[in-house]
Write a protein that holds these residues in place. Structure first.
Motif, PDB file in Angstrom:
ATOM      1  N   LEU A  92     -60.974 -16.498  47.069  1.00 49.53           N
ATOM      2  CA  LEU A  92     -60.795 -17.932  47.246  1.00 49.53           C
ATOM      3  C   LEU A  92     -60.637 -18.265  48.733  1.00 49.53           C
ATOM      4  O   LEU A  92     -60.206 -17.414  49.527  1.00 49.53           O
ATOM      5  CB  LEU A  92     -59.561 -18.404  46.463  1.00 49.53           C
ATOM      6  CG  LEU A  92     -59.628 -18.254  44.939  1.00 49.53           C
ATOM      7  CD1 LEU A  92     -58.257 -18.549  44.329  1.00 49.53           C
ATOM      8  CD2 LEU A  92     -60.674 -19.181  44.346  1.00 49.53           C
ATOM      9  N   PRO A  93     -60.972 -19.495  49.116  1.00 49.78           N
ATOM     10  CA  PRO A  93     -60.789 -19.878  50.531  1.00 49.78           C
ATOM     11  C   PRO A  93     -59.325 -19.731  50.957  1.00 49.78           C
ATOM     12  O   PRO A  93     -58.403 -20.042  50.202  1.00 49.78           O
ATOM     13  CB  PRO A  93     -61.245 -21.342  50.558  1.00 49.78           C
ATOM     14  CG  PRO A  93     -62.147 -21.493  49.370  1.00 49.78           C
ATOM     15  CD  PRO A  93     -61.599 -20.573  48.323  1.00 49.78           C
ATOM     16  N   CYS A 148     -54.157   3.991  36.403  1.00 45.61           N
ATOM     17  CA  CYS A 148     -54.616   2.601  36.430  1.00 45.61           C
ATOM     18  C   CYS A 148     -54.084   1.928  37.691  1.00 45.61           C
ATOM     19  O   CYS A 148     -52.945   2.163  38.101  1.00 45.61           O
ATOM     20  CB  CYS A 148     -54.128   1.834  35.189  1.00 45.61           C
ATOM     21  SG  CYS A 148     -54.638   2.557  33.618  1.00 45.61           S
ATOM     22  N   VAL A 149     -54.916   1.092  38.262  1.00 40.83           N
ATOM     23  CA  VAL A 149     -54.516   0.313  39.436  1.00 40.83           C
ATOM     24  C   VAL A 149     -54.202  -1.105  38.980  1.00 40.83           C
ATOM     25  O   VAL A 149     -54.974  -1.722  38.244  1.00 40.83           O
ATOM     26  CB  VAL A 149     -55.625   0.296  40.505  1.00 40.83           C
ATOM     27  CG1 VAL A 149     -55.161  -0.457  41.737  1.00 40.83           C
ATOM     28  CG2 VAL A 149     -56.033   1.716  40.870  1.00 40.83           C
ATOM     29  N   ASP A 150     -53.066  -1.614  39.411  1.00 36.87           N
ATOM     30  CA  ASP A 150     -52.623  -2.955  39.024  1.00 36.87           C
ATOM     31  C   ASP A 150     -53.271  -3.980  39.958  1.00 36.87           C
ATOM     32  O   ASP A 150     -52.761  -4.254  41.052  1.00 36.87           O
ATOM     33  CB  ASP A 150     -51.097  -3.037  39.095  1.00 36.87           C
ATOM     34  CG  ASP A 150     -50.567  -4.354  38.533  1.00 36.87           C
ATOM     35  OD1 ASP A 150     -51.391  -5.213  38.174  1.00 36.87           O
ATOM     36  OD2 ASP A 150     -49.335  -4.510  38.467  1.00 36.87           O
ATOM     37  N   TYR A 151     -54.406  -4.540  39.518  1.00 37.73           N
ATOM     38  CA  TYR A 151     -55.143  -5.505  40.330  1.00 37.73           C
ATOM     39  C   TYR A 151     -54.834  -6.952  39.937  1.00 37.73           C
ATOM     40  O   TYR A 151     -55.621  -7.845  40.237  1.00 37.73           O
ATOM     41  CB  TYR A 151     -56.651  -5.267  40.183  1.00 37.73           C
ATOM     42  CG  TYR A 151     -57.169  -4.078  40.955  1.00 37.73           C
ATOM     43  CD1 TYR A 151     -56.951  -3.968  42.330  1.00 37.73           C
ATOM     44  CD2 TYR A 151     -57.895  -3.089  40.319  1.00 37.73           C
ATOM     45  CE1 TYR A 151     -57.434  -2.884  43.032  1.00 37.73           C
ATOM     46  CE2 TYR A 151     -58.395  -2.002  41.027  1.00 37.73           C
ATOM     47  CZ  TYR A 151     -58.152  -1.903  42.375  1.00 37.73           C
ATOM     48  OH  TYR A 151     -58.644  -0.827  43.087  1.00 37.73           O
ATOM     49  N   ARG A 152     -53.721  -7.203  39.302  1.00 37.88           N
ATOM     50  CA  ARG A 152     -53.442  -8.560  38.822  1.00 37.88           C
ATOM     51  C   ARG A 152     -53.349  -9.563  39.965  1.00 37.88           C
ATOM     52  O   ARG A 152     -53.894 -10.676  39.873  1.00 37.88           O
ATOM     53  CB  ARG A 152     -52.165  -8.568  37.985  1.00 37.88           C
ATOM     54  CG  ARG A 152     -52.331  -7.928  36.613  1.00 37.88           C
ATOM     55  CD  ARG A 152     -51.037  -7.917  35.835  1.00 37.88           C
ATOM     56  NE  ARG A 152     -50.044  -7.043  36.460  1.00 37.88           N
ATOM     57  CZ  ARG A 152     -48.812  -6.853  35.970  1.00 37.88           C
ATOM     58  NH1 ARG A 152     -48.431  -7.480  34.865  1.00 37.88           N
ATOM     59  NH2 ARG A 152     -47.966  -6.036  36.581  1.00 37.88           N
ATOM     60  N   LYS A 153     -52.689  -9.213  41.044  1.00 40.58           N
ATOM     61  CA  LYS A 153     -52.560 -10.158  42.161  1.00 40.58           C
ATOM     62  C   LYS A 153     -53.890 -10.339  42.883  1.00 40.58           C
ATOM     63  O   LYS A 153     -54.205 -11.439  43.348  1.00 40.58           O
ATOM     64  CB  LYS A 153     -51.477  -9.680  43.118  1.00 40.58           C
ATOM     65  CG  LYS A 153     -50.078  -9.765  42.529  1.00 40.58           C
ATOM     66  CD  LYS A 153     -49.008  -9.516  43.580  1.00 40.58           C
ATOM     67  CE  LYS A 153     -47.612  -9.696  42.988  1.00 40.58           C
ATOM     68  NZ  LYS A 153     -46.542  -9.474  43.998  1.00 40.58           N
ATOM     69  N   LEU A 154     -54.681  -9.276  42.987  1.00 39.47           N
ATOM     70  CA  LEU A 154     -56.013  -9.405  43.576  1.00 39.47           C
ATOM     71  C   LEU A 154     -56.906 -10.281  42.707  1.00 39.47           C
ATOM     72  O   LEU A 154     -57.680 -11.107  43.218  1.00 39.47           O
ATOM     73  CB  LEU A 154     -56.647  -8.028  43.761  1.00 39.47           C
ATOM     74  CG  LEU A 154     -58.085  -8.014  44.288  1.00 39.47           C
ATOM     75  CD1 LEU A 154     -58.153  -8.624  45.685  1.00 39.47           C
ATOM     76  CD2 LEU A 154     -58.639  -6.591  44.293  1.00 39.47           C
ATOM     77  N   ASN A 155     -56.781 -10.155  41.403  1.00 41.42           N
ATOM     78  CA  ASN A 155     -57.584 -10.979  40.494  1.00 41.42           C
ATOM     79  C   ASN A 155     -57.222 -12.458  40.600  1.00 41.42           C
ATOM     80  O   ASN A 155     -58.076 -13.336  40.406  1.00 41.42           O
ATOM     81  CB  ASN A 155     -57.398 -10.500  39.052  1.00 41.42           C
ATOM     82  CG  ASN A 155     -58.026  -9.138  38.819  1.00 41.42           C
ATOM     83  OD1 ASN A 155     -58.928  -8.724  39.548  1.00 41.42           O
ATOM     84  ND2 ASN A 155     -57.551  -8.436  37.807  1.00 41.42           N
ATOM     85  N   ASP A 156     -55.956 -12.739  40.917  1.00 41.37           N
ATOM     86  CA  ASP A 156     -55.548 -14.140  41.079  1.00 41.37           C
ATOM     87  C   ASP A 156     -56.222 -14.794  42.286  1.00 41.37           C
ATOM     88  O   ASP A 156     -56.363 -16.030  42.323  1.00 41.37           O
ATOM     89  CB  ASP A 156     -54.025 -14.230  41.224  1.00 41.37           C
ATOM     90  CG  ASP A 156     -53.304 -13.847  39.932  1.00 41.37           C
ATOM     91  OD1 ASP A 156     -53.930 -13.912  38.858  1.00 41.37           O
ATOM     92  OD2 ASP A 156     -52.119 -13.472  40.006  1.00 41.37           O
ATOM     93  N   LEU A 157     -56.629 -13.974  43.266  1.00 44.88           N
ATOM     94  CA  LEU A 157     -57.274 -14.503  44.467  1.00 44.88           C
ATOM     95  C   LEU A 157     -58.798 -14.457  44.388  1.00 44.88           C
ATOM     96  O   LEU A 157     -59.473 -14.897  45.313  1.00 44.88           O
ATOM     97  CB  LEU A 157     -56.830 -13.702  45.697  1.00 44.88           C
ATOM     98  CG  LEU A 157     -55.320 -13.637  45.977  1.00 44.88           C
ATOM     99  CD1 LEU A 157     -55.055 -12.754  47.182  1.00 44.88           C
ATOM    100  CD2 LEU A 157     -54.747 -15.031  46.188  1.00 44.88           C
TER     101      LEU A 157
END
Length: 229
Positions: A92-93, A148-157
């Motif tokens: 995201l911008p 497993c890698v926790d990409y939840r915060k990356l997915n939010d962006l």
């Protein structure tokens, strides 16, 4: 009844008379193959009275039979080639790189994380990435561990890819008369897709031994199913 299979004769008595049948030699019989489903139906219906398995061994087939079967089932240890659909992670911008603290691991988990990371060629050590996602272990049904890698915060962006996934019924209709399928090359799933080199640093995950980034598309990214499709 007297049977002589060598002479191909059959004798029996009918109305006080001895009847003798003499068999004749015909050409080789026509033997056709059947499917497992046909065989099962015939077996349930008590319709199977003889089975024949005929194999003509030629020199080429003998050579092929000497190849050990494990040669075609070995794990590959090289990266897949780069393709036009290498995975991207559009943010995201004004998105700020996320850097999460690692989870707390037991000595057993630390050893397992290091073992899984060291036996694969899909990740590389990095020191220059501003991104860092934590790692956790999930136990499988057989008692082994999946990293497993926790990409939840990356997915939010990440900007969501709205690629329309096909309907499974339409896919099956498109297959038409096809009968045989294989998923031998699907064992590693997402790891058969390369990451775009410009986005590799965004997949960085943090362990107690340092930071590592994926060279192939990892599991857990929000747009991974669309790219894989």
């Amino acid at each position: 009844m007297i049977c002589d299979w060598g002479a191909r004769t059959l004798q029996f008595q009918e109305d006080q008379q001895m009847v003798k049948l003499q068999g004749i030699i015909l050409g080789p019989p026509e033997i056709s193959s059947i499917t497992g489903e046909q065989f099962y139906k015939w077996l349930c219906g008590n319709d199977v009275w003889a089975l024949a398995v005929v194999a003509l061994e030629t020199e080429s087939s003998l050579v092929t039979s000497l190849v050990p079967p494990e040669d075609i089932f070995q794990d590959y240890h090289t990266l897949p080639p780069s393709r036009v659909y290498d995975h991207n992670i559009p943010l995201l911008p004004h998105a700020v790189p996320i850097n999460c603290k690692p989870y707390r691991y037991s000595p057993l988990h630390k050893s397992e994380i290091q073992r899984q990371r060291s036996i694969t060629s899909w990740s590389d050590y990095t020191q220059s990435s501003p991104f860092a996602s934590p790692v956790l272990l999930v136990q499988k049904k057989d008692g082994s561990w999946r990293m497993c890698v926790d990409y939840r915060k990356l997915n939010d962006l990440t900007i969501i890819n709205r690629f329309p996934l096909s309907i499974i019924e339409e896919i099956l209709d498109d297959l038409g008369p096809a009968k045989y399928f294989t998923k031998l090359d699907m064992r590693s799933g997402y790891h058969q897709v390369r990451m775009n080199p410009e986005d590799e640093h965004k997949t960085t995950f943090k362990t107690h031994h340092g930071h590592y980034q994926f060279k192939v598309m990892p599991f857990g990214l929000t747009n991974a199913p669309a790219t894989f499709q």
